[in-house]
Design a protein around this motif. Structure first.
Motif, PDB file in Angstrom:
ATOM      1  N   SER A 171     -12.505   7.007 -60.203  1.00  0.00           N
ATOM      2  CA  SER A 171     -13.312   6.134 -61.064  1.00  0.00           C
ATOM      3  C   SER A 171     -13.305   4.681 -60.609  1.00  0.00           C
ATOM      4  CB  SER A 171     -12.803   6.207 -62.508  1.00  0.00           C
ATOM      5  OG  SER A 171     -12.915   7.499 -63.033  1.00  0.00           O
ATOM      6  N   GLU A 172     -12.175   4.226 -60.025  1.00  0.00           N
ATOM      7  CA  GLU A 172     -11.991   2.790 -59.797  1.00  0.00           C
ATOM      8  C   GLU A 172     -11.979   2.379 -58.335  1.00  0.00           C
ATOM      9  OE1 GLU A 172      -8.554   1.432 -61.916  1.00  0.00           O
ATOM     10  OE2 GLU A 172      -9.143   2.382 -63.803  1.00  0.00           O
ATOM     11  N   ALA A 173     -12.046   3.305 -57.399  1.00  0.00           N
ATOM     12  CA  ALA A 173     -11.941   2.936 -55.983  1.00  0.00           C
ATOM     13  C   ALA A 173     -13.017   1.939 -55.579  1.00  0.00           C
ATOM     14  CB  ALA A 173     -12.014   4.177 -55.109  1.00  0.00           C
ATOM     15  N   GLY A 174     -14.237   2.164 -56.029  1.00  0.00           N
ATOM     16  CA  GLY A 174     -15.301   1.222 -55.737  1.00  0.00           C
ATOM     17  C   GLY A 174     -15.798   1.259 -54.312  1.00  0.00           C
ATOM     18  N   MET A 175     -15.338   2.199 -53.540  1.00  0.00           N
ATOM     19  CA  MET A 175     -15.784   2.379 -52.160  1.00  0.00           C
ATOM     20  C   MET A 175     -15.530   3.822 -51.761  1.00  0.00           C
ATOM     21  SD  MET A 175     -12.778   0.601 -49.841  1.00  0.00           S
ATOM     22  CE  MET A 175     -12.721  -0.935 -50.749  1.00  0.00           C
ATOM     23  N   LEU A 176     -15.858   4.151 -50.530  1.00  0.00           N
ATOM     24  CA  LEU A 176     -15.692   5.519 -50.065  1.00  0.00           C
ATOM     25  C   LEU A 176     -14.244   5.997 -50.195  1.00  0.00           C
ATOM     26  CD1 LEU A 176     -17.234   7.153 -46.951  1.00  0.00           C
ATOM     27  CD2 LEU A 176     -14.745   7.106 -47.138  1.00  0.00           C
ATOM     28  N   ILE A 177     -14.094   7.215 -50.743  1.00  0.00           N
ATOM     29  CA  ILE A 177     -12.788   7.873 -50.827  1.00  0.00           C
ATOM     30  C   ILE A 177     -12.772   9.001 -49.807  1.00  0.00           C
ATOM     31  CG2 ILE A 177     -11.186   9.151 -52.295  1.00  0.00           C
ATOM     32  CD1 ILE A 177     -12.660   7.869 -54.716  1.00  0.00           C
ATOM     33  N   ALA A 178     -11.850   8.923 -48.852  1.00  0.00           N
ATOM     34  CA  ALA A 178     -11.713   9.959 -47.824  1.00  0.00           C
ATOM     35  C   ALA A 178     -10.513  10.825 -48.180  1.00  0.00           C
ATOM     36  CB  ALA A 178     -11.525   9.320 -46.450  1.00  0.00           C
ATOM     37  N   THR A 179     -10.734  12.128 -48.298  1.00  0.00           N
ATOM     38  CA  THR A 179      -9.676  13.004 -48.808  1.00  0.00           C
ATOM     39  C   THR A 179      -9.199  14.013 -47.776  1.00  0.00           C
ATOM     40  OG1 THR A 179     -11.339  14.522 -49.699  1.00  0.00           O
ATOM     41  CG2 THR A 179     -10.426  12.875 -51.207  1.00  0.00           C
ATOM     42  N   HIS A 180      -7.894  14.244 -47.805  1.00  0.00           N
ATOM     43  CA  HIS A 180      -7.272  15.401 -47.156  1.00  0.00           C
ATOM     44  C   HIS A 180      -7.069  16.425 -48.254  1.00  0.00           C
ATOM     45  CE1 HIS A 180      -4.006  17.161 -44.326  1.00  0.00           C
ATOM     46  NE2 HIS A 180      -4.192  18.010 -45.316  1.00  0.00           N
ATOM     47  N   CYS A 181      -7.753  17.559 -48.122  1.00  0.00           N
ATOM     48  CA  CYS A 181      -7.766  18.533 -49.208  1.00  0.00           C
ATOM     49  C   CYS A 181      -7.064  19.830 -48.821  1.00  0.00           C
ATOM     50  CB  CYS A 181      -9.203  18.840 -49.626  1.00  0.00           C
ATOM     51  SG  CYS A 181     -10.022  17.487 -50.491  1.00  0.00           S
ATOM     52  N   GLU A 182      -5.859  20.020 -49.343  1.00  0.00           N
ATOM     53  CA  GLU A 182      -5.135  21.288 -49.284  1.00  0.00           C
ATOM     54  C   GLU A 182      -4.291  21.371 -50.547  1.00  0.00           C
ATOM     55  OE1 GLU A 182      -3.793  22.727 -45.044  1.00  0.00           O
ATOM     56  OE2 GLU A 182      -3.314  20.591 -45.251  1.00  0.00           O
ATOM     57  N   ASP A 183      -4.353  22.473 -51.251  1.00  0.00           N
ATOM     58  CA  ASP A 183      -3.628  22.630 -52.509  1.00  0.00           C
ATOM     59  C   ASP A 183      -2.148  22.870 -52.240  1.00  0.00           C
ATOM     60  OD1 ASP A 183      -2.481  24.392 -54.797  1.00  0.00           O
ATOM     61  OD2 ASP A 183      -4.294  23.510 -55.652  1.00  0.00           O
ATOM     62  N   GLN A 184      -1.306  21.934 -52.705  1.00  0.00           N
ATOM     63  CA  GLN A 184       0.119  22.014 -52.397  1.00  0.00           C
ATOM     64  C   GLN A 184       0.793  23.207 -53.066  1.00  0.00           C
ATOM     65  OE1 GLN A 184       1.807  20.319 -50.149  1.00  0.00           O
ATOM     66  NE2 GLN A 184       3.557  21.625 -50.626  1.00  0.00           N
ATOM     67  N   ASN A 185       0.386  23.584 -54.254  1.00  0.00           N
ATOM     68  CA  ASN A 185       1.007  24.727 -54.929  1.00  0.00           C
ATOM     69  C   ASN A 185       0.774  26.022 -54.152  1.00  0.00           C
ATOM     70  OD1 ASN A 185       2.017  23.210 -57.094  1.00  0.00           O
ATOM     71  ND2 ASN A 185       0.080  23.361 -58.206  1.00  0.00           N
ATOM     72  N   ILE A 186      -0.433  26.191 -53.623  1.00  0.00           N
ATOM     73  CA  ILE A 186      -0.737  27.387 -52.842  1.00  0.00           C
ATOM     74  C   ILE A 186       0.059  27.395 -51.538  1.00  0.00           C
ATOM     75  CG2 ILE A 186      -2.563  28.602 -51.568  1.00  0.00           C
ATOM     76  CD1 ILE A 186      -4.511  27.587 -53.738  1.00  0.00           C
ATOM     77  N   ILE A 187       0.140  26.234 -50.875  1.00  0.00           N
ATOM     78  CA  ILE A 187       0.918  26.146 -49.632  1.00  0.00           C
ATOM     79  C   ILE A 187       2.385  26.452 -49.898  1.00  0.00           C
ATOM     80  CG2 ILE A 187       1.724  24.558 -47.835  1.00  0.00           C
ATOM     81  CD1 ILE A 187      -0.990  23.121 -48.126  1.00  0.00           C
ATOM     82  N   SER A 188       2.930  25.917 -50.957  1.00  0.00           N
ATOM     83  CA  SER A 188       4.348  26.161 -51.290  1.00  0.00           C
ATOM     84  C   SER A 188       4.600  27.638 -51.558  1.00  0.00           C
ATOM     85  CB  SER A 188       4.751  25.326 -52.511  1.00  0.00           C
ATOM     86  OG  SER A 188       4.647  23.947 -52.228  1.00  0.00           O
ATOM     87  N   ARG A 189       3.692  28.266 -52.275  1.00  0.00           N
ATOM     88  CA  ARG A 189       3.833  29.696 -52.558  1.00  0.00           C
ATOM     89  C   ARG A 189       3.773  30.512 -51.268  1.00  0.00           C
ATOM     90  NH1 ARG A 189      -0.855  30.923 -55.811  1.00  0.00           N
ATOM     91  NH2 ARG A 189      -1.892  31.573 -53.894  1.00  0.00           N
ATOM     92  N   ASN A 190       2.855  30.167 -50.392  1.00  0.00           N
ATOM     93  CA  ASN A 190       2.734  30.890 -49.125  1.00  0.00           C
ATOM     94  C   ASN A 190       3.941  30.651 -48.221  1.00  0.00           C
ATOM     95  OD1 ASN A 190       0.226  31.805 -49.952  1.00  0.00           O
ATOM     96  ND2 ASN A 190      -0.930  30.297 -48.778  1.00  0.00           N
ATOM     97  N   THR A 191       4.500  29.450 -48.284  1.00  0.00           N
ATOM     98  CA  THR A 191       5.689  29.132 -47.481  1.00  0.00           C
ATOM     99  C   THR A 191       6.879  29.958 -47.911  1.00  0.00           C
ATOM    100  OG1 THR A 191       4.909  26.862 -47.120  1.00  0.00           O
ATOM    101  CG2 THR A 191       7.263  27.280 -46.782  1.00  0.00           C
ATOM    102  N   VAL A 192       7.067  30.066 -49.215  1.00  0.00           N
ATOM    103  CA  VAL A 192       8.169  30.890 -49.737  1.00  0.00           C
ATOM    104  C   VAL A 192       8.016  32.338 -49.290  1.00  0.00           C
ATOM    105  CG1 VAL A 192       9.195  31.829 -51.843  1.00  0.00           C
ATOM    106  CG2 VAL A 192       8.640  29.392 -51.709  1.00  0.00           C
ATOM    107  N   ALA A 232     -18.296   9.150 -57.807  1.00  0.00           N
ATOM    108  CA  ALA A 232     -17.599   8.466 -56.718  1.00  0.00           C
ATOM    109  C   ALA A 232     -18.243   8.818 -55.375  1.00  0.00           C
ATOM    110  CB  ALA A 232     -16.123   8.858 -56.717  1.00  0.00           C
ATOM    111  N   ARG A 233     -18.017   7.977 -54.391  1.00  0.00           N
ATOM    112  CA  ARG A 233     -18.468   8.236 -53.017  1.00  0.00           C
ATOM    113  C   ARG A 233     -17.340   8.971 -52.293  1.00  0.00           C
ATOM    114  NH1 ARG A 233     -19.896   9.952 -49.284  1.00  0.00           N
ATOM    115  NH2 ARG A 233     -21.205   9.234 -47.586  1.00  0.00           N
ATOM    116  N   LEU A 234     -17.515  10.275 -52.101  1.00  0.00           N
ATOM    117  CA  LEU A 234     -16.463  11.150 -51.570  1.00  0.00           C
ATOM    118  C   LEU A 234     -16.799  11.615 -50.163  1.00  0.00           C
ATOM    119  CD1 LEU A 234     -13.931  13.025 -51.870  1.00  0.00           C
ATOM    120  CD2 LEU A 234     -15.485  14.725 -52.876  1.00  0.00           C
ATOM    121  N   HIS A 235     -15.821  11.547 -49.282  1.00  0.00           N
ATOM    122  CA  HIS A 235     -15.952  12.052 -47.914  1.00  0.00           C
ATOM    123  C   HIS A 235     -14.761  12.968 -47.654  1.00  0.00           C
ATOM    124  CE1 HIS A 235     -17.219  12.227 -43.809  1.00  0.00           C
ATOM    125  NE2 HIS A 235     -16.228  11.491 -43.322  1.00  0.00           N
ATOM    126  N   ILE A 236     -15.023  14.269 -47.539  1.00  0.00           N
ATOM    127  CA  ILE A 236     -13.931  15.228 -47.314  1.00  0.00           C
ATOM    128  C   ILE A 236     -13.705  15.368 -45.812  1.00  0.00           C
ATOM    129  CG2 ILE A 236     -13.180  17.613 -47.592  1.00  0.00           C
ATOM    130  CD1 ILE A 236     -14.474  17.700 -50.266  1.00  0.00           C
TER     131      ILE A 236
END
Length: 446
Positions: A171-192, A232-236
């Motif tokens: 809501s407040e970034a006011g500029m492009l938001i660049a994201t690294h997208c990987e769900d940590q809960n899923i990764i943790s479950r797969n790691t276990v 928001a201005r999102l860049h994945i």
């Protein structure tokens, strides 16, 4: 000021390809000539680019140059030398260094350091955390390329996993938001699960099982949902799966607020390559199936994938030892990004005009970079002479990155960067980097 005439080139610019020439006057392009006419004024230097493409300098929206704090792996001087050698004239660097670029002081220090070290042009992301959202309003939008948001495992404390904080950042970034997208809960479950079945360090081939398609898609879907809710201005960044492509619209950048980047690693490699390259191609998100790679390549022919970046992330080769859980993630790639994508042009997967669109024009449009990314009169003279018919093989001794290795070692390319101009200065020519050159901070028209 010195006037340089680059003649007899095949100019590739704004979805056109034509025989012509360009005159550089000081830092800027002063004349673009379609055809064989000569300039009607005095020239100081003439470069004959016969048989070569002349394209805008590549703008890499996604690098980790490890400076400050991790300079045993890389630093701004060595990695910008690699960039210049690869035809990359501008870069945007990520905040997960030491100290992390998560305060205004750290950000300002990084810019000051870059002015003394960088051979090419530069900007830096501000890193969002669970605890610094109040600083977003103080960022200079004309100076900072964007806000980097880790919505998955990250270095240090940069994982943002509180929904309230995520909504505030969007809501407040006011500029492009660049994201690294990987769900940590899923990764943790797969790691276990992997540790229970295979021990403390599963084989490298299981990296895409642990950092799975599901982990990517769930996180990317959440980012898109938040962006739509907040406008928001999102860049994945580094989209790595075919499934994620359905999240993006096939529209020009100017008509959408949610965009996608594909990285050279996911375009060039697939899970079959773990057998020969091992952890050298271990990166996050993981390199996945042939089908995923081919779907990403196909998306380059549309407006679904907007930008090609690198996620250049050097490590020492000693740090790359081990399997899916112990080897570090990341690889150097900025020096060979342009020639790698040009191989896709040679193979008919995309056109040279599309390469220039995804690697030069679109990053400029997406980030609203002032006077760069196009061959236009009055724009900065960031230019690359690319020989499309020069076969050569990557040897260790040509690698400019400080880490001293590349997953491209031994690979034969069929296009070669002959010269790179940065603000009108020859920063790279015929195998040699001009280490005395200094780039400029990027300016954003916002």
């Amino acid at each position: 000021m010195k006037k340089t005439w680059i003649k007899n080139a095949i100019i590739v610019n704004e979805d056109n390809k034509f025989r012509g020439s360009v005159v550089i006057d000081g830092e800027n392009i002063c004349k673009v000539i379609n055809g064989d006419d000569a300039p009607d004024f005095e020239i100081d230097e003439t470069i004959d680019a016969h048989g070569c493409y002349l394209i805008p300098g590549v703008i890499d929206d996604h690098v980790h140059f490890r400076d400050p704090g991790l300079t045993h792996k890389a630093d701004m001087t060595t990695e910008t030398a690699a960039a210049a050698a690869g035809g990359v004239t501008s870069f945007m660097d990520m905040p997960n260094c030491i100290p992390q670029t998560t305060t205004l002081e750290a950000l300002n220090n990084k810019f000051a350091d870059a002015a003394n070290k960088c051979i090419v042009n530069y900007s830096f992301y501000f890193g969002a955390t669970n605890n610094n959202a109040e600083q977003l309003a103080a960022l200079d939008k004309t100076h900072v390329c964007g806000v980097k948001l880790f919505m998955g495992a990250s270095t240090g404390n940069m994982l943002v996993d509180r929904m309230e904080t995520l909504k505030r950042i969007f809501s407040e970034a006011g500029m492009l938001i660049a994201t690294h997208c990987e769900d940590q809960n899923i990764i943790s479950r797969n790691t276990v699960a992997a540790k229970e079945k295979y021990g403390d360090d599963a084989d490298i081939s299981l990296h895409p099982v642990i950092r799975s398609e599901e982990a990517c898609y769930e996180s990317s879907s959440l980012a898109v949902k938040l962006a739509k809710e907040t406008r928001a201005r999102l860049h994945i960044l580094h989209v790595s799966t075919a499934k994620e492509l359905q999240l993006f619209d096939d529209k020009p950048i100017g008509e959408k607020k949610i965009t996608a980047e594909a990285c050279v690693s996911h375009l060039m490699f697939c899970d079959e390559d773990y057998a020969t390259l091992g952890a050298r191609i271990k990166c996050n998100p993981s390199i996945k199936t042939v089908s995923d790679r081919d779907s990403l390549r196909k998306a380059l022919n549309s407006n679904i994938i907007d930008v090609i970046g690198t996620d250049h992330a050097p490590h020492l080769i000693a740090e790359k030892q081990g399997g899916a859980l112990k080897a570090v993630s990341g690889m150097p790639s900025v020096q060979f990004s342009l020639v790698s994508v040009f191989e896709l042009v040679k193979d008919g997967i995309l056109t040279i005009e599309q390469l220039v669109r995804k690697m030069c024009h679109n990053p400029s449009e997406l980030y609203q970079i002032k006077d760069r990314g196009f061959i236009r009169e009055g724009y900065k003279a960031d230019l690359v002479i690319l020989n499309p018919d020069s076969e050569w093989t990557v040897e260790t001794d040509c690698i400019e990155s400080k880490c001293g290795w590349s997953p491209m070692e031994g690979k034969t390319f069929h296009g070669k960067v002959e010269k790179t101009y940065v603000n009108g200065i020859l920063a790279y020519s015929d195998g040699k980097v001009n280490t005395l050159n200094r780039g400029q901070a990027l300016v954003f028209d916002r």
